[in-house]
Design a protein around this motif. Structure first.
Motif, short mmCIF file in Angstrom:
data_model
loop_
_atom_site.label_atom_id
_atom_site.label_comp_id
_atom_site.label_asym_id
_atom_site.label_seq_id
_atom_site.Cartn_x
_atom_site.Cartn_y
_atom_site.Cartn_z
N PHE A 22 -0.15 -23.25 31.54
CA PHE A 22 -0.60 -24.60 31.21
C PHE A 22 0.31 -25.26 30.16
O PHE A 22 0.50 -26.48 30.19
CB PHE A 22 -2.04 -24.55 30.71
CG PHE A 22 -3.04 -24.28 31.80
CD1 PHE A 22 -3.33 -25.24 32.75
CD2 PHE A 22 -3.68 -23.05 31.89
CE1 PHE A 22 -4.25 -24.99 33.78
CE2 PHE A 22 -4.59 -22.78 32.90
CZ PHE A 22 -4.87 -23.76 33.85
N ASN A 23 0.88 -24.46 29.27
CA ASN A 23 1.86 -25.02 28.33
C ASN A 23 3.08 -25.55 29.07
O ASN A 23 3.63 -26.61 28.72
CB ASN A 23 2.29 -23.95 27.33
CG ASN A 23 1.21 -23.61 26.32
OD1 ASN A 23 0.25 -24.36 26.15
ND2 ASN A 23 1.34 -22.47 25.69
N THR A 24 3.52 -24.82 30.09
CA THR A 24 4.67 -25.26 30.86
C THR A 24 4.36 -26.56 31.61
O THR A 24 5.20 -27.46 31.67
CB THR A 24 5.10 -24.17 31.86
OG1 THR A 24 5.33 -22.95 31.15
CG2 THR A 24 6.37 -24.57 32.59
N LEU A 25 3.16 -26.65 32.20
CA LEU A 25 2.78 -27.90 32.86
C LEU A 25 2.73 -29.05 31.86
O LEU A 25 3.12 -30.18 32.19
CB LEU A 25 1.42 -27.74 33.54
CG LEU A 25 1.36 -26.89 34.80
CD1 LEU A 25 -0.06 -26.83 35.33
CD2 LEU A 25 2.29 -27.43 35.87
N THR A 26 2.27 -28.77 30.65
CA THR A 26 2.21 -29.81 29.62
C THR A 26 3.60 -30.31 29.26
O THR A 26 3.78 -31.49 28.94
CB THR A 26 1.52 -29.26 28.36
OG1 THR A 26 0.23 -28.75 28.70
CG2 THR A 26 1.37 -30.33 27.30
N VAL A 27 4.58 -29.44 29.34
CA VAL A 27 5.96 -29.84 29.06
C VAL A 27 6.57 -30.54 30.26
O VAL A 27 7.20 -31.60 30.15
CB VAL A 27 6.81 -28.62 28.66
CG1 VAL A 27 8.29 -29.00 28.56
CG2 VAL A 27 6.33 -28.06 27.34
N VAL A 28 6.39 -29.97 31.44
CA VAL A 28 7.14 -30.39 32.63
C VAL A 28 6.70 -31.76 33.14
O VAL A 28 7.55 -32.60 33.48
CB VAL A 28 7.00 -29.32 33.74
CG1 VAL A 28 7.53 -29.85 35.06
CG2 VAL A 28 7.75 -28.06 33.35
N ILE A 29 5.42 -32.00 33.23
CA ILE A 29 4.94 -33.25 33.85
C ILE A 29 5.42 -34.49 33.08
O ILE A 29 6.04 -35.38 33.68
CB ILE A 29 3.41 -33.21 34.00
CG1 ILE A 29 3.01 -32.11 35.00
CG2 ILE A 29 2.89 -34.57 34.46
CD1 ILE A 29 1.53 -31.93 35.16
N PRO A 30 5.18 -34.59 31.76
CA PRO A 30 5.73 -35.77 31.06
C PRO A 30 7.26 -35.79 31.04
O PRO A 30 7.86 -36.87 31.13
CB PRO A 30 5.16 -35.61 29.64
CG PRO A 30 3.99 -34.71 29.78
CD PRO A 30 4.34 -33.77 30.87
N ALA A 31 7.90 -34.60 30.93
CA ALA A 31 9.36 -34.55 30.88
C ALA A 31 9.98 -34.92 32.22
O ALA A 31 11.20 -35.14 32.27
CB ALA A 31 9.82 -33.16 30.47
N THR A 32 9.21 -34.98 33.27
CA THR A 32 9.70 -35.44 34.57
C THR A 32 9.41 -36.93 34.78
O THR A 32 10.26 -37.67 35.30
CB THR A 32 9.06 -34.63 35.71
OG1 THR A 32 9.36 -33.24 35.53
CG2 THR A 32 9.58 -35.08 37.06
N ILE A 33 8.24 -37.37 34.36
CA ILE A 33 7.83 -38.77 34.60
C ILE A 33 8.56 -39.73 33.67
O ILE A 33 9.04 -40.79 34.11
CB ILE A 33 6.31 -38.90 34.44
CG1 ILE A 33 5.60 -38.08 35.53
CG2 ILE A 33 5.89 -40.36 34.52
CD1 ILE A 33 4.09 -38.07 35.39
#
Length: 386
Positions: free
Chosen positions: A180-191
């Motif tokens: 979940f930490n990785t998703l928290t990083v990846v989703i905003p860092a992609t959008i």
């Protein structure tokens, strides 16, 4: 004759073969990792993943029963320990090919033969796995005798690796938090970089203003700048403005490092869009913002999806940026890549656990890639042909 209709040029054939080779080079390691994640540690160390469906010979190590607890006085100063290697440590009965009592000669004896251990001490192993260890009082005491069993083991696939990684209390909590930490990083860092780059790419492609050519050249130049050069200065700046090590800092870092490629890719695609559509929209009174949101963005979806794949995969697999801008001493913001490094440090010899953890880590990127890969080539080839 070489250019007759129906004949493919040699360069096309070579290109197709190269593509097939690259695909196989990517598929084989992934398939091997997937198969290994369902195998036991012993099978991984004794045979390759391509042999997973066939029986394989393995060397299994077991010790006799504790002589201090199980030895029996046979009289005349002789003590005996009896047992069965399958009951005590090897599980289900297996066909034994050979055995030994020393790591330097693991196949010294056949089943039914008696091993001479010196000074009258002997060990006999039968075909069904039963053994007889006998010697005098000093020999049949202390540490139990070790045996190496060479047996043909049938294919064995298990879900225990995934149960340990995903549901074992000592590891599952860390993996779940890291996921979940990785998703928290990846989703905003992609959008975030996609949103910024889309506006910038439209301006560089269809709006006339002073210095546009210099900005395009600067974007191209930033593509070749190693991100390692900016890590320490950027971290110092983050600490100076007060965002330090946290999610905001890592989002901004990934945004900055991903913007040059995003702007370059999207700008090339938007330049290749039909000019008449934009001119007709301006004649009808549409503003640049309306043209961008209602015409350019829908038409640029292949390029947007293409960059989203790159950015998602990069941020998901990133370790360096996460270590610099995110990881803290408490471990509350640990990402998947850092969790795998910690697992490697504590369970470096458990290849089956490492294979399972690695496949769990790449499962989400695989889903993203295969769900959006049809846009990848269209986006990469954007602007290459006018």
């Amino acid at each position: 004759m070489e250019n007759m209709a129906g004949q493919k040029p040699a360069v096309v054939i070579a290109l197709n073969l190269s593509v097939v080779l690259l695909v196989l080079l990517w598929i084989f390691p992934t398939l091997g990792l997937f198969v290994s994640s369902f195998r036991t540690g012993d099978q991984i160390t004794t045979s390759g993943w391509w042999a997973a469906l066939f029986p394989a010979e393995q060397t299994l190590q077991v010790r006799a029963q504790d002589p201090d607890d199980f030895r029996v006085d046979a009289g005349n100063g002789v003590f005996v320990v009896e047992g069965n290697v399958f009951v005590e440590g090897l599980g289900d009965p297996l066909p034994i090919d050979s055995w030994g009592t020393s790591s330097r000669a693991i196949d010294a004896y056949q089943v039914g033969e008696t091993a001479d251990l010196g000074d009258g001490e002997t060990m006999t192993l039968a075909e069904d796995g039963s053994y007889i260890w006998q010697g005098d009082d000093d020999q049949i005491s202390g540490r139990a005798q070790r045996m190496f069993i060479n047996a043909t083991v049938p294919p064995d696939f298990t879900l225990d690796n995934y149960k340990f990684v995903l549901f074992n209390p000592e590891n599952a909590e860390g993996m779940a938090k890291a996921f979940f930490n990785t998703l928290t990083v990846v989703i905003p860092a992609t959008i975030i970089p996609i949103l910024i780059a889309a506006f910038a790419a439209y301006a560089l492609a269809w709006m006339d203003f002073p210095g546009r050519a210099l900005l395009i050249a600067a974007v191209v130049g930033l593509l070749v700048v190693p991100l390692q050069l900016a890590l320490i200065p950027l971290l110092s700046f983050h600490n100076y403005i007060g965002i330090g090590k946290g999610y905001l800092g890592v989002w901004l870092a990934h945004t900055g490092f991903g913007l040059p490629l995003a702007i370059y890719l999207l700008r090339n695609y938007m330049v290749g869009l039909p000019k008449d559509i934009i001119e007709n929209a301006k004649v009808d009174g549409a503003t640049d913002f309306q043209i961008f949101t209602k015409i350019i963005l829908p038409l640029s979806f292949p390029a947007l999806a293409s960059f989203a794949i790159f950015q998602f995969l990069w941020t998901w697999n990133d370790l360096l940026v996460a270590l610099v801008f995110l990881i803290d001493s408490s471990g509350q913001t640990t990402v998947m890549t850092k969790q795998l490094v910690e697992l490697l440090g504590t369970r470096g010899g458990d290849w089956e656990i490492l294979a399972t953890s690695a496949f769990v880590s790449i499962a989400v990127p695989l889903v993203v890639f295969f769900s959006m890969q049809r846009y990848l080539v269209r986006g990469l080839l954007a602007g290459s042909v006018k």
